[in-house]
Enzyme design. Structure first.
Site, PDB file in Angstrom:
ATOM      1  N   LYS A  79       0.820  -1.301   0.171  1.00 38.11           N
ATOM      2  CA  LYS A  79      -0.133   0.147  -0.001  1.00 38.11           C
ATOM      3  C   LYS A  79       0.725   1.169   0.179  1.00 38.11           C
ATOM      4  CE  LYS A  79      -3.898   1.856   2.860  1.00 38.11           C
ATOM      5  NZ  LYS A  79      -4.573   1.790   3.925  1.00 38.11           N
ATOM      6  N   SER A 158      -9.504   1.199   3.006  1.00 37.43           N
ATOM      7  CA  SER A 158      -8.683   2.082   2.037  1.00 37.43           C
ATOM      8  C   SER A 158      -7.812   1.401   1.557  1.00 37.43           C
ATOM      9  CB  SER A 158      -8.087   3.320   2.989  1.00 37.43           C
ATOM     10  OG  SER A 158      -7.319   2.794   3.794  1.00 37.43           O
ATOM     11  N   SER A 182      -9.504  -0.914   7.199  1.00 38.19           N
ATOM     12  CA  SER A 182      -9.138  -1.135   5.861  1.00 38.19           C
ATOM     13  C   SER A 182      -8.287  -2.295   5.251  1.00 38.19           C
ATOM     14  CB  SER A 182      -8.155  -0.087   6.044  1.00 38.19           C
ATOM     15  OG  SER A 182      -8.723   1.562   5.802  1.00 38.19           O
TER      16      SER A 182
END
Ligand code: GLN
Length: 492
Positions: A79, A158, A182
């Site tokens: 990420k 996310s 997330s």
């Protein structure tokens, strides 16, 4: 190449045995990204050269007869809130860019460094909501990621890009971060396994901070063993993060082979109320029945403060984010929108142009709840409710070994359907926030496709602090018996 669909420990074994080279795997991953990622938006940047160099290094070590790490040659995505010394890092935001160019950190996050030490090959940085704030990836400053099961839908957020990379087999594994759900929610929406470790289990060094008392790095993989192998590599104390705790890391892969016989599983009534889609309810209950048939016992429990979790989280997380994001002033990091000589005006111009709407909303909310006169009414009270939520879990774990719930009330929702309604978006996290506030470990494991939607549904398993191994035992049992196990998304 079909090997990208295999389980991470099996891939690493094949590399060690010389059945497939790290270079072949790296090329397969890069080729798949090149072929399909335009339609998925999983990656914000791909680092083909440094990935090839890392793969070559693994192959050379093997040629020299050296022992390879447990993730040797496995392509991974991380990420874009995790710092990488050889690759740009954006946090899904424009504020770190200078003159149209991305920021490149001077060091690796500890979790990234540990993946590399274990032999993993970092192929690129995964799309995410700006500063990890969001539940649909639509707050990315660049483009939304799309769900491979239905590209008109969100993969969740996310850590949406990480989930998509794994669900569509662009990489067999990925790292995300989970502050309030997330990792777990996108795992549920994409049919992957996602783990939020105990707060303190994985170092936060090099994670661009959102809410420091909640943020944890966690793995995504296509199966439970893959997630276990990734967590094994990144877990453990780190002198660079004083909140990482000095606790021994057990054998997670071994735990995947454990038996669930005799385990007591709590089923909290607060997680099965109105708003829970019937097809989600059906698959979750199906998984519970399977666990019971393998010898676990099910017990109704109460987690009475659950109803306050959304409000509590959005006070605590926004307060911490308003403080953490104060450092993005255009002077210390990233770009500057103005050359005005007045400091306040220059900072305001930079932040006004650099942050997206959701980030601004949260900074404003967080500043408000921390301000003199409101601190007691909001922030201090939220801290008290947070403690009450943690006590709910303590009381439950006095009588059960683990807790099972849905991950999200719905399957993946259509892109755009909640983008203009922050409250509807926040409610997507209703089942994942309590474990985050309590700091206990939780994961999402696929438990079947919705009977109507044919979209993935995750079961959330929650355990006491530092009992991730128990989660893997239970999740593996769910995986073995889940309907539609091994189903691949139609878009790939
Ligand atoms: N969706 C939640 C939020 O927007 C959780 C985000 C996260 O875990 N990073 O805050």
């Amino acid at each position: 190449m079909d090997v990208l669909w295999q389980s991470i420990p099996d891939i690493a074994k094949r590399v060690a045995e010389g059945d497939v080279s790290a270079t072949e795997l790296c090329e397969a991953s890069l080729a798949r990204i090149a072929a399909i990622d335009d339609g998925h938006g999983a990656f914000l940047s791909v680092a083909a050269d440094s990935a090839r160099a890392a793969a070559r290094a693994v192959d050379e070590r093997r040629a020299r007869g050296e022992t390879l790490g447990p993730l040797a040659g496995v392509p991974v995505a991380v990420k874009d809130v995790l710092c990488t010394a050889d690759q740009p890092t954006s946090a899904g935001s424009k504020i770190l860019m200078r003159d149209g160019r991305a920021w490149q950190p001077p060091y690796d996050a500890t979790s990234v460094a540990r993946l590399r030490q274990a032999g993993a090959v970092l192929v690129g940085k995964a799309n995410c909501d700006e500063f990890a704030m969001g539940s649909s990836n639509e707050n990315s400053a660049f483009f939304p990621a799309k769900n491979p099961w239905d590209r008109t839908r969100t993969p969740g957020g996310s850590s949406g890009g990480s989930a998509v990379a794994v669900a569509a087999a662009m990489t067999p594994g990925a790292l995300g971060t989970d502050t309030g759900g997330s990792v777990r929610q996108p795992a549920s929406f994409t049919g992957t396994v996602g783990v939020k470790p105990t707060y303190g289990r994985v170092s936060r060094y090099g994670v661009i901070a959102f809410a420091s008392s909640l943020d944890q790095v966690g793995p995504f993989a296509r199966d439970v063993r893959g997630a276990a192998a990734l967590l094994q590599a990144i877990a453990g104390p780190d002198p660079l993060d004083p909140t990482s705790l000095d606790r021994a890391v057990p054998d997670y892969l071994g735990a995947c082979e454990g038996s669930v016989r005799g385990l007591r599983i709590g089923v909290p009534e607060e997680y099965f109320t109105e708003g829970l889609e019937p097809e989600v309810d059906a698959q979750v209950r199906g998984a519970l029945a399977h666990l019971a048939s393998e010898g676990a016992s099910l017990h109704p429990i109460g987690l009475p403060h659950t109803k306050h979790a959304v409000a509590t989280y959005y006070v605590v997380a926004c307060a911490e984010c308003s403080s953490n994001l104060a450092r993005f002033d255009g002077i210390r990091f990233g770009g500057r929108a103005s050359v005005e000589r007045d400091l306040a005006a220059a900072t305001a111009a930079t932040r006004g142009a650099g942050f997206g709407a959701e980030v601004k909303r949260r900074i404003i909310l967080g500043t408000y709840v921390l301000s003199a006169g409101y601190y007691d009414a909001y922030y201090r009270r939220a801290q008290r409710v947070r403690a009450a939520i943690a006590r709910d879990f303590e009381a439950a774990f006095a009588v059960v070994d683990a807790i099972a719930t849905p991950v999200a009330p719905t399957v993946a929702f259509p892109l755009g359907s909640r983008a203009d309604d922050p409250l509807a978006m926040y409610l997507a996290d209703i089942y994942t926030l309590p474990a985050s506030l309590a700091g206990v470990p939780a994961l999402s494991v696929p438990c079947g496709l919705g009977q109507k939607s044919r979209l993935p549904i995750g079961l959330q398993l929650i355990a006491p602090h530092f009992e991730e191994a128990r989660l893997f035992t239970l999740a593996r049992a769910v995986e073995r018996t889940a309907p539609d196990a091994g189903a691949r998304p139609p878009a790939s």
